[in-house]
Structures are given as structure tokens and as C-alpha cells.
Design an enzyme around this catalytic site. Structure first.
Site, PDB file in Angstrom:
ATOM      1  CG  ASP D 243      -1.862  -1.200   1.240  1.00 52.65           C
ATOM      2  OD1 ASP D 243      -2.172  -1.725   0.165  1.00 52.65           O
ATOM      3  OD2 ASP D 243      -2.244  -1.625   2.340  1.00 52.65           O
ATOM      4  N   GLY D 244       2.109   1.147  -0.476  1.00 48.85           N
ATOM      5  CA  GLY D 244       3.011   2.282  -0.417  1.00 48.85           C
ATOM      6  C   GLY D 244       3.357   2.888  -1.778  1.00 48.85           C
TER       7      GLY D 244
END
Lengths: 299, 299, 299, 299
Positions: D243-244
Site C-alpha cells: 500500500d506504499g
């Protein structure tokens, strides 16, 4: 000499004294972008931001806004403008160049409701509105104190049915040579066609509805009667047709069956001030072009 | 016996078989809430959600929606309704009770544009739209395949200037006794006054503009011509006055000078389907009351 | 005697001197609505607005807010409160009653950024914020002039690492017995646990991000680094955990790759003032209940 | 030969066979716009749309997207690309040209939730998503019927802890040479670093929260626990950091204390499908550039 491009967002490093904005409208034709950008490059100018739009590919109009930086702008602008004439002629352009350092001078017209005026004053004070507020003109005395506390001249020009012409004459005297833009910030008097003509596309009004719904008087009452679920506000240039001028910006807010007319007005005040402030900001930053009865807004 | 209250949101534990919804309109008067809640308490019902609204404190109308749970609802509802007559008479109420387990049956009318129909089908399939889609009726054959793939009957009823009356007769035959709500999901034919009367406040239409702006045909063309900065959609109950019925829901999306009519239509499709789906959802959940030409929406 | 119900929206006819607001929390159980509404009916009170919420149907908490009108409210409130004790005991309620005419007194704490303070002052002046702003306390002298021009006392209390405890002692002296709510309107100092405890759920802070994203310092820099496409602001009650208290309200605004940190700050200022003003308005209108680390907002 | 400029909005007259899109990144320097536009003019190309952005005026990066039309594009593109090398070298550009007529081929990966997939299928079917959906790959069989009814191949590739590597090998076989973009439309399996590397900045994921809030699993549960007043969704390119990756698009929807986790999920589904569909549309229209961990989105 630095030729760096600057993004619109990198405000911290901007040197406004070298910044100019060029607005162009012309019939669409090949090579416009190349000609303009080549011209600016040869002048030593740096394109900072560039926007374009064509209404119709076949014989339509082309619109362009370019921000550029030029060393010693103030001195060199006259010759740049003269030289640009050749490019402009080739494409039959209507065009203008504005120096960012020459802030537009605004006269705000207001009646009794203060929310739109106050929003403009605060945005001006905080630096968000990059303009001069030269004066406030009102047909009421109510806001004299607050306006003068900002160091801005306040002119009380009462208007009655009988003194209408005389009042407008006085208003025009006050602004003569001192104002680039007139903002009707909930000014509840009709402006004469002659006045409108003189400030063609330089009078911005805030109408308290989502135009073209609810043209004319008491728009919140009209909205209540129709039972709408959203109310809006519209900032537009003033033309002779009531509430019919080119729309600059609109926004809305959700309402419900619970909101009576007074509540609609309260909610509406918030949208009105936001929408008007955006429209004024775009105008003073030379982001608006008008063609026929529409705006091209490079925002 | 459990008398627990349930929140609107706690869907996971709801037992729909015991859930009912009561809608009340009456002239405003003291003691309504106390009388209704006391009545339900004595019946052993649990109030799950309660909303109320008064139009005007002096002689205005009062509106109320109550969700409650009652053990053995189906069997006990007739006597509850009979008993409630006394409360209703005392306050001159117009009222109805609906069982949540009795899902409303919908006929969707559609022409060539499929986006509103597809949104309803998808929300129905995912369980977000708690209703039955009993049939789709269209004056075109285009969507037969997709509709039938959802297991829903599709009736092709062509409409021409000459066959208008005959087509409507056929439509009414198809829906007779089978449908609680008609949804005009971009159905481009006018429905007759007789039809409207029969389904009073039970026909929902989606109009592709922010009403009352752009009543009538080609609203996106009208919006383009006026140069608006927002486009909208409006779901409303159908009345005899074209695009003039009670508004249920509206929403808007931002557009710019760059968007031509085709682009406005594309952007608008998204708002239309969202707005229509919301209005239908509220109707089938008994959240809407109509008074004069407005809706009270307990959402 | 009139027992009419009033809608939330019908502000024009409200007589604030007779208006009260009751907030209730208790374990969920059958008959609460009936008991409370029956009690108020018997007291001769008119329920104007009523909202309720249950966290969980099985053994959860029940929350309620009722606005009611009662003739000779000020004189009769003590006995009403005494009598309500029996109802409250039956359901193990935590409850309070507030008179609408007794406006909450606010102390605004501010550092150097003025936008949040100015929004509160403007909403207060226009009557949208129905409260008293009793004083402004700041660790800077910058806003003394503008605040005093509104007729509001301004207390300059400088804070340094060494004088922190002394400064807080002085602040507490200033507000002792004079303030119902503290609003941290971009006040950049940490408030001590002791102070927080004393004003439990009565200190509202505005955090300049969409919490829980970007807790702590320089949230706009953090947002810029992460490349988010929306920035937000969060109003919350202050607890000992930094930026961890119950969230009251949040909103966001769209940004793009073009917006550098300075631009994010400029855009963010607008959201911050709107979000904080909403939260303060809801608090002073007794629309907020706190349970565990969340708010129930009846808005 | 026609050299007309076309606006982005005037879709109706576009001839996609002559349309190309050029994406450029390079260190900022004077004369880039002039050089590129002059080059295209000399090639006989018409600039249809042009966007630019500079990260930092002093030694920052410059990004540009140009849409242009060129007669006999397919035949002439190789020589245009060769010739452009000289311009590109002069400014140390990284650049690509894409033909609009060469639609990007998408593999959609999905698990059990169908809303994101269905939105893509419908936008594809209606022509709003200008791409090919080459196949759908799922670790469940549930959606085989609906996907195949759109005429799109469906590959069921089960994944267990033991078969993970084998499953990915099979997936890579299926897409080898057939896919330009992978869309994780609520695909609940982790993709291996090797896979990510192979499809660098060509895997789009939808995360069901407003990142960077609520990274990782069960974001709606996390949001519920924190008591947020808005929930969001984030479309981003997949990188090794969970999720980065670079954020492409985000949006939010308002929620309240009434919404439990199930309700948050229902509301969230709507945002997820809208946000993912926008991100995919922008990617296939070559509107996205990635620099470091951010996207430049020319939309």
C-alpha cells in the site's frame, strides 16, 4: 541569465517583477504553439505555465494563456509587445500581456449583506487575493467601520428611485481611472447599460442561485418553493441581460426538506462567498477569457 | 421477549421478517410522538429508528417515519393496524405501515441508453437495492439479452406516434397487479396523464439536468449553450407537468469549457445513474413522503 | 397553551427563551422513547426535534437528543430535572439538559495563523455561531488589534520552554469560571494532561490533516511527501494522546501534483476554518455525545 | 493537409488513427516547449492538447504530455521517433510515443468482490474505457459466467499457501505477451516482487481506504474503530512496499456514527469502483507519469 521553467505551484521562488501573463484568442490554425513558444524563447523568456483550448477543430477558435518570466520585464515589455505584433498578425490574434507585479485595482460594491465583502477583505489581507482593493462603494453606511479598519476607503453613495442616475454619476467619478475591476458583492442595485459597456467583462456579480435556475429576485424563496435538494451560487460577468452574462464559477451545497428560506440563506451565504472569491481570484490572475457568452477558465 | 432498539446501521443482525416501517402525516399538534411511541411500546414493538419533521410550527404539517420490530409481525400486523386507528383518528393522520420483508416490485422502463438500468440491476444483484425487479419494458430491443441474463423478463413494446395509445394499453396489461413502482430509467416517451394518475407518486423519472434549470428536451445541449460550470441530474416523481414533479434527489458534477455536448453526456451518465439509484432505494425503503409538490426524505 | 412541534429549520419563529436540549446516553432497553416523550408531554413540553441512535442491538448503548419547548422554562427547569430523575434511574441514564438561551462561553486559543480565529469571529458576528466568545488567548501579540475591534478581550500569554507551566497557570486563571469550551484555533502549543482533564471533552482542536493520516507535526509536508490527491482537516476533542481524541468532523479538498507545500497550506486553510467552525457550532448547539473514543453527532 | 488543433473535449470529430500521445520527462531547461512544438510543426503534426509541469524551478524535473494528430501516423511514426532523438538528446529526455488507435490490453485480477470488475466491464462496454480487456484472472470461480457473457476469457487460478508460486507461474504464462496493464480489482492475494518488477508501474491496485490512513488489512474495520467521518479509496501503482506505491487517485464519501462496518463496506464499494475506474482510464489514455514515488496526472 536563467531560463528555468517554473511550475504554477512553486510560489516560494517566484519573482513577481519578472513574471508576465499573455492571453491569446484567434481562429484555430496549425503552428500557433510553435510560433508563440519560439518567439518567447528568442526573446529570452521562460515559459512557466501554458494552457490552451480549441472550441472546434474545424474553423473554431483557439485560446491560450502563457505565464512567462523575462529579465528586466518592465523595461523590455514595450519592445516585446511591438515584436509580437508580427506573430499576432500572422494568426489574426486578439491578445494582451499583463505584468504580474501590476496588481489589478478593485472597487467592491456592496449593500447590506457583508459576507462576500468580508471574504474578499480577508483573502486580500492574507495575500491569497493578489490584488488591490482600492475602495468600497455602498448604498448603505453599515460597513464603513469594518472597511476602514482594513485601511480601505469607503464611499457611501445612497441610491433611491429618484437619485439613481445621480448616484451612478457619482460612482463613476469615484472610480474614474482608479479601478480595473468592479465586484458586485451582493450589491442589490441594477447597474446601467452605459456603466456595463464601459466595464465590459470587468464587472463580476454573485448571483445567489445555480443559474440559469432562479433568475431574478428572491432566488432562495424560489428554490424553497420548488423543493430543490441542492442550492447554489453563480459568479458571472455582468451584461445587459439580467443574470444572463458569462458564467465564471458555480458551486452548490446540499439542503433538505428541513431547511426553510432563512436556513437556505444561511447555507447559501457560505457558497456565495467562496464562489465569488474564486471568480475574482481567477480574474485578477488573468485566467479568464470571454468568447461569445461563455468563459474559458484556465484554472 | 427482547425489546432492544436497533440502529439503522446494524444491518448484520436485522431480522427482516419482524421489521415494519410506519409513515405518518398529520396536522401538527402536541403529543404525537408520545402517543405513537407509547402505542408501539404497548404492542410490544421495538422502535429501531425514528425521524420527524414539522413544516411550520403554527398549523403546519407533521411528518414521521418509524421503523420498529415486532415479534410475529405478519400475523399481528392486521390487529396492530386496527388498534392504531384510534391514535390515527385522534390526530387526523394519514398513515401506512409496510413490512420490510414484503419487497416492492419494480417495473423499469427504458429506451436506448442502458446506464441507469444497469446500475439498478447491479445494485439489485448485490443486495444494495432491496426490491424485486419484476420486469423491464422497453420501446427498443437492444437490452433484451443483458436483462434476461439477470433472469428478469424483458418486454419489447414498440411505440410510434400512431401506436402510442395501444402501446400504453399493452404496458398497463403487463404491469397490472404485478408492480408497486415504475422507474423511468431514461425512458424517452411521454407517459399519459391517466397512467400517471394510476401510479400517483409511484413513478420515478431521472431528468438529465439540475432542475428547474433546463426543463424539457436536450438538457445537455442547453447546459452547453449556457456555459454552466456544473451539470446535474434530478430524480423526481412524475406528475402531469413535464419535469415539474416533486424532487427526490439531485446531484452535480463539475465540468469546464473543455467539455462539449458529447463529453457532458458522458459525465452526466455517471450522475444520472447515481441519483436515480438513490431515489429508488429511498422509495423502496419507505423513506419518502410527498406533500404538495415537495418530498420529505428521511434519509 | 400551544403544544406545537417545531422543525429544526423553522428558525424564524423560534423563541429561544423556552427552548431546551436534552442529551441522554444509557444501555439500550425497550420503552426509552415512549418513557421520555410521555414524560415531556406530561410536563407540557413540546418536542421540536428528536434524534436517536443505538450502537448495538444486543446490550449496546442508546443515545438520544431531544429539543423541546417549555413555557416559563427558566423557572420550571429545576423541577423538571428533579422529576426526570425517576425516568433516568429506570434506564440508568447519563443525561443533561441545556437551555438554548444560555449561550456557551468560548475561549479561543490561537498562535500566529489567523484564519480559523477569523472564521469563528465572523460566524459569531453574523449570528451563525450561537455562542459567546469570552476571550482570545494567544502566545503572540499579532492579532490583538483585530480581536479587540470585535469587542473581545485579548490576552497575550507568551510561552517558552522555561515558562510553560507558568503560562498555563496564567491561562487557567484567565478562564476560571468564565468559559464552557476551549477552541484551539491553530494553537501550536501542547496543552497539559491536567488542563485536558479539567476540560474533559470540552477542548476542540483543529488538526490540519485527514486523521489518522499524518499525525503529529508538519502534516502538509507529510502529505506532499506521500503524494496524496486529497488533503483534509480534522476537528477533534483533545485527549492525552496526540491527535488521537474523538473525531468530530472532517472534510477534504482535491489537490494535484502541481501543489507544493505552500500551496497545500493555502488550500488547507480553507478546509481547516470550515471544519473547525462546524465542530464548534455542533458543540455549542449540544449536538455531540462522546462515547469511548468516538462522537455521536446529531447534525 | 489540415493543421487544425483539436480540443480534448471535441471527441466527436476525432480520428483516432492519426492521434498520438507523447510523454516526456527531463531536467528542466529553457526552450523545451519551443523545441518540441517546433519539431512537431515541422513534421506536419497538429498539437491537439498540451500539458506541462515543473517540479522545481532550480534544477527540477520537467514533465510534458502532448497529444497530436499526424496524417498516415502508423507509417510515419518510426521516422518521427528516429528524428525526435535529436531533440530528446539535447534535453536528456526520457520519452515515449503511443498511438491512440493501439488500445492498451488489460488483465483484470479479481477475488470474490465483483463491484470493481463490473464497473470496468461496463465502462469498457459503453466505450468510456478505451482499452481492451484481454482476460480476467481470479482465484475463485464465482464470476466466470458474468465475465464470459461479455465475451472475455476467464481464467480460474486457485491460490493456496502451498500453490502460491505455481499459481503465479500460471498467471504469468496466461498474460505473457498479451497484456499491457494489470488491474487488481479487489484481488486479495499478494503479488510477488518479481511480478511487480516485470510490470513496473503497470499494476494498478485499489486500496479500500484513504491512504496512508489504514494501511494493510481490514481498512473499514480500522476506520470504524477510529470513528472517522469520511471513508475513502485509493488507486495506486503497486510497488514492493504494501500500500506504499505512487498514488494515482483518491476520493472519499461522508459517513456517520450510524454506519457500522458492514455499512462502511457498502458505501465504500461505490467509491472504490469510481476511483479505480478513473485511475485505469487515465493510465490507458497515457495521462500518468511516475517520478520517484509520486504520479504526475495530466487529467
Amino acid at each position: 541569465m536563467s531560463h528555468n521553467y517554473q511550475s504554477q505551484g512553486n510560489k516560494r521562488l517566484e519573482d513577481k517583477s519578472v513574471r508576465a501573463r499573455m492571453l491569446i484568442s484567434c481562429p484555430d490554425k496549425a503552428g500557433i504553439v510553435a510560433a508563440v513558444s519560439q518567439f518567447l524563447y528568442e526573446q529570452g523568456a521562460n515559459i512557466v505555465q501554458s494552457d490552451q483550448y480549441t472550441m472546434d477543430p474545424e474553423g473554431g477558435m483557439f485560446f491560450m494563456r502563457i505565464e512567462f518570466d523575462l529579465h528586466e520585464l518592465e523595461q523590455r515589455l514595450p519592445s516585446l509587445q511591438e515584436d509580437f505584433g508580427r506573430v499576432a498578425d500572422r494568426f489574426s490574434m486578439r491578445w494582451s500581456v499583463f505584468r504580474a507585479a501590476r496588481r489589478k485595482r478593485i472597487a467592491v460594491f456592496v449593500s447590506k449583506e457583508d459576507h462576500c465583502l468580508l471574504e474578499l477583505l480577508w483573502q486580500w489581507q492574507s495575500g491569497d487575493l493578489d490584488a488591490e482593493i482600492s475602495m468600497v462603494i455602498s448604498n448603505h453606511e453599515d460597513m464603513q467601520g469594518i472597511v476602514e479598519s482594513f485601511g480601505i476607503p469607503y464611499h457611501y453613495v445612497p441610491v433611491t428611485a429618484d437619485t439613481k442616475a445621480e448616484a451612478e454619476r457619482k460612482q463613476r467619478e469615484l472610480i474614474a481611472g482608479k479601478v480595473d475591476l468592479i465586484v458586485l458583492a451582493r450589491y442589490m442595485q441594477i447597474v446601467s447599460p452605459k456603466f456595463i459597456e464601459q466595464f465590459h467583462n470587468r464587472i463580476i456579480n454573485i448571483h445567489h442561485s445555480f443559474l440559469p435556475a432562479f433568475v431574478g429576485g428572491k432566488p432562495y424563496q424560489q428554490a424553497y418553493n420548488r423543493g430543490v435538494k441542492l442550492i447554489g451560487a453563480t459568479a458571472h460577468y455582468v451584461t445587459e441581460e439580467l443574470d444572463g452574462g458569462p458564467i465564471i464559477e458555480q458551486d452548490i451545497q446540499r439542503v433538505s426538506h428541513r431547511d426553510n428560506v432563512a436556513e437556505l440563506k444561511r447555507i447559501g451565504r457560505h457558497i456565495e462567498r467562496i464562489v465569488l472569491a474564486r471568480a475574482v481570484k481567477w480574474h485578477v490572475e488573468d485566467r479568464l477569457l470571454v468568447y461569445e457568452n461563455k468563459t474559458v477558465a484556465f484554472v
